[in-house]
Structure formats: C-alpha cells, structure tokens
Scaffold this motif. Structure first.
Motif, PDB file in Angstrom:
ATOM      1  N   ARG A 168       0.845  -1.204   0.000  1.00 43.98           N
ATOM      2  CA  ARG A 168       0.000   0.000   0.000  1.00 43.98           C
ATOM      3  C   ARG A 168       0.881   1.255   0.000  1.00 43.98           C
ATOM      4  NH1 ARG A 168      -3.067   3.948  -0.255  1.00 43.98           N
ATOM      5  NH2 ARG A 168      -5.178   4.035   0.542  1.00 43.98           N
ATOM      6  N   ILE A 169       1.896   1.253   0.847  1.00 46.85           N
ATOM      7  CA  ILE A 169       2.823   2.393   0.895  1.00 46.85           C
ATOM      8  C   ILE A 169       3.567   2.510  -0.435  1.00 46.85           C
ATOM      9  CG2 ILE A 169       4.927   3.261   2.006  1.00 46.85           C
ATOM     10  CD1 ILE A 169       3.774   1.904   4.630  1.00 46.85           C
ATOM     11  N   GLY A 170       3.962   1.374  -0.999  1.00 46.49           N
ATOM     12  CA  GLY A 170       4.643   1.384  -2.298  1.00 46.49           C
ATOM     13  C   GLY A 170       3.800   1.992  -3.393  1.00 46.49           C
ATOM     14  N   ASN A 210      -3.683   6.870 -13.108  1.00 42.62           N
ATOM     15  CA  ASN A 210      -4.272   5.533 -13.030  1.00 42.62           C
ATOM     16  C   ASN A 210      -3.943   4.816 -11.727  1.00 42.62           C
ATOM     17  OD1 ASN A 210      -5.663   5.664 -15.448  1.00 42.62           O
ATOM     18  ND2 ASN A 210      -3.984   4.802 -16.633  1.00 42.62           N
ATOM     19  N   VAL A 211      -2.737   5.001 -11.223  1.00 35.71           N
ATOM     20  CA  VAL A 211      -2.379   4.376  -9.942  1.00 35.71           C
ATOM     21  C   VAL A 211      -3.255   4.938  -8.830  1.00 35.71           C
ATOM     22  CG1 VAL A 211      -0.569   4.170  -8.180  1.00 35.71           C
ATOM     23  CG2 VAL A 211      -0.032   3.714 -10.581  1.00 35.71           C
ATOM     24  N   LEU A 230      -5.101   2.186  -6.502  1.00 38.90           N
ATOM     25  CA  LEU A 230      -5.321   2.223  -5.051  1.00 38.90           C
ATOM     26  C   LEU A 230      -6.721   1.744  -4.666  1.00 38.90           C
ATOM     27  CD1 LEU A 230      -3.321   5.408  -4.076  1.00 38.90           C
ATOM     28  CD2 LEU A 230      -2.886   3.090  -3.280  1.00 38.90           C
ATOM     29  N   PRO A 231      -7.791   2.147  -5.368  1.00 34.68           N
ATOM     30  CA  PRO A 231      -9.108   1.589  -5.030  1.00 34.68           C
ATOM     31  C   PRO A 231      -9.180   0.065  -5.217  1.00 34.68           C
ATOM     32  CG  PRO A 231      -9.398   3.618  -6.251  1.00 34.68           C
ATOM     33  CD  PRO A 231      -7.923   3.281  -6.294  1.00 34.68           C
ATOM     34  N   GLN A 258      -2.274  -5.136 -12.522  1.00 39.84           N
ATOM     35  CA  GLN A 258      -2.362  -4.746 -13.933  1.00 39.84           C
ATOM     36  C   GLN A 258      -2.178  -3.240 -14.102  1.00 39.84           C
ATOM     37  OE1 GLN A 258      -2.456  -6.881 -16.616  1.00 39.84           O
ATOM     38  NE2 GLN A 258      -1.942  -4.967 -17.627  1.00 39.84           N
ATOM     39  N   ILE A 259      -2.718  -2.467 -13.174  1.00 38.22           N
ATOM     40  CA  ILE A 259      -2.532  -1.011 -13.233  1.00 38.22           C
ATOM     41  C   ILE A 259      -1.039  -0.683 -13.093  1.00 38.22           C
ATOM     42  CG2 ILE A 259      -3.000   1.178 -12.040  1.00 38.22           C
ATOM     43  CD1 ILE A 259      -5.405   0.093 -13.644  1.00 38.22           C
TER      44      ILE A 259
END
Length: 184
Positions: free
Chosen positions: A77-79, A123-124, A129-130, A142-143
């Motif tokens: 998540r942090i990455g 997009n990220v 993230l969602p 994939q994102i």
C-alpha cells in the motif's frame, strides 16, 4: 427411537470468521516481528524477493511509514502511494522541461514523457489504489504493469534529464509488482 435434530452452524459463522481473521492477522504480525528479531526488517526481507532489491529497499525506506508496516500488504500500500508521490515529482520536472524546450523535437519528446507520467500516476491513484483497497490485487497489479509500460516508454524518448528518474521508477514498479504478487 428419538428424533435427532440437525445442528446448524449458521449462527456460529460470524464468530468462526472472526477467529480465522485473528489467526491470519497474528500470523502475519508474528512473521514481521520474527523478521525484525532476526535483524532483518520486513522491507529488506520483502525486497530480497524482487528483481531490484536495492531500488525497492531505498524507495520504501524513503517513506518513514514503511518501517512501521507489519505485513506485505502494508508495504504494498505504501509502495503504491510512493509510485504516485515519486511520479508526481517527476511530472513536475517534466512539465518544467516542456516549458523550457528549445525546439519542436525536444518539446515533443519531453511532452511524451510528461504525458506518460501523468497517465501513469493518475491511473495508480484513481484505479490502482481503489482496487488495492478492495483487495482486488490482480487488478491493482495490472494497473502497475500499465504504469511500468508507460514510464518505460518515456525511457525510449531520449530525454536525458529524466533518464535517472525513469530508470528508478521502472525498476521500483517492477519490484512493487513482485511484492504485490505475493498477495495473490
């Protein structure tokens, strides 16, 4: 002869789910604690499993929250947030380069890089993230793959002022994909 009643486990399902969740959570926390006791941080242990462990480690360590991550999910998540943060920093540099271009060819290559970074970080943030938060890791993966491809494309445009950043971002995205893959 007596009639036997079937016992339903339905009322116990919420309690069983909570117990299983707690066991899984404590197992991941214990693994992280064990890694720290053995002198190896979760970051180092996780980044060792990637193609670019040094870039992975240095990028994750650049965010103080990473040292408090208790599991691979937290690091991932942090990455993902770091991809957005580092990408936004590069986007600002690319924008300044576009404004200061001295000819169409240079402007075109710089604008191509700016567009690649812009699309990737958007997009990220807006999709990756969602998906990650919804535990749809394959979609988040994939994102990240799409972002890596876009940023790699920038590397082919011969913009020397962005070369180092682009290499770092491409390598970090490759490492982050490997970390995210551990969550499948």
């Amino acid at each position: 002869m007596g009639i036997k009643k079937a016992v339903s486990l339905y009322p116990l399902l919420p309690m069983i789910s909570i117990v299983i969740f707690c066991v899984l959570l404590s197992t991941q926390h214990c693994a992280a604690a064990t890694a720290k006791k053995n002198g190896e941080s979760l970051i180092k242990k996780t980044c060792k499993q990637t193609e670019f462990p040094d870039v992975c480690r240095s990028t994750l360590e650049s965010d103080p929250r990473s040292s408090n991550a208790v599991d691979v999910r937290g690091l991932s998540r942090i990455g993902m947030e770091l991809v957005f943060i580092k990408g936004r920093e590069t986007l600002k540099v690319a924008y300044k380069l576009v404004l200061n271009s001295t000819g169409y060819d240079i402007w075109s290559r710089r604008a191509g890089c700016m567009s690649s970074y812009n699309m990737s970080i958007h997009n990220v943030k807006e999709k990756g993230l969602p998906y990650f938060n919804a535990r749809r890791y394959k979609y988040a993966y994939q994102i990240l793959e799409n972002a890596r491809g876009e940023i790699s494309y920038c590397g082919t445009l011969n913009v020397p002022e962005l070369a180092e950043r682009t290499t770092m971002m491409t390598q970090f995205l490759t490492a982050l994909k490997a970390i995210l893959h551990l969550l499948f």
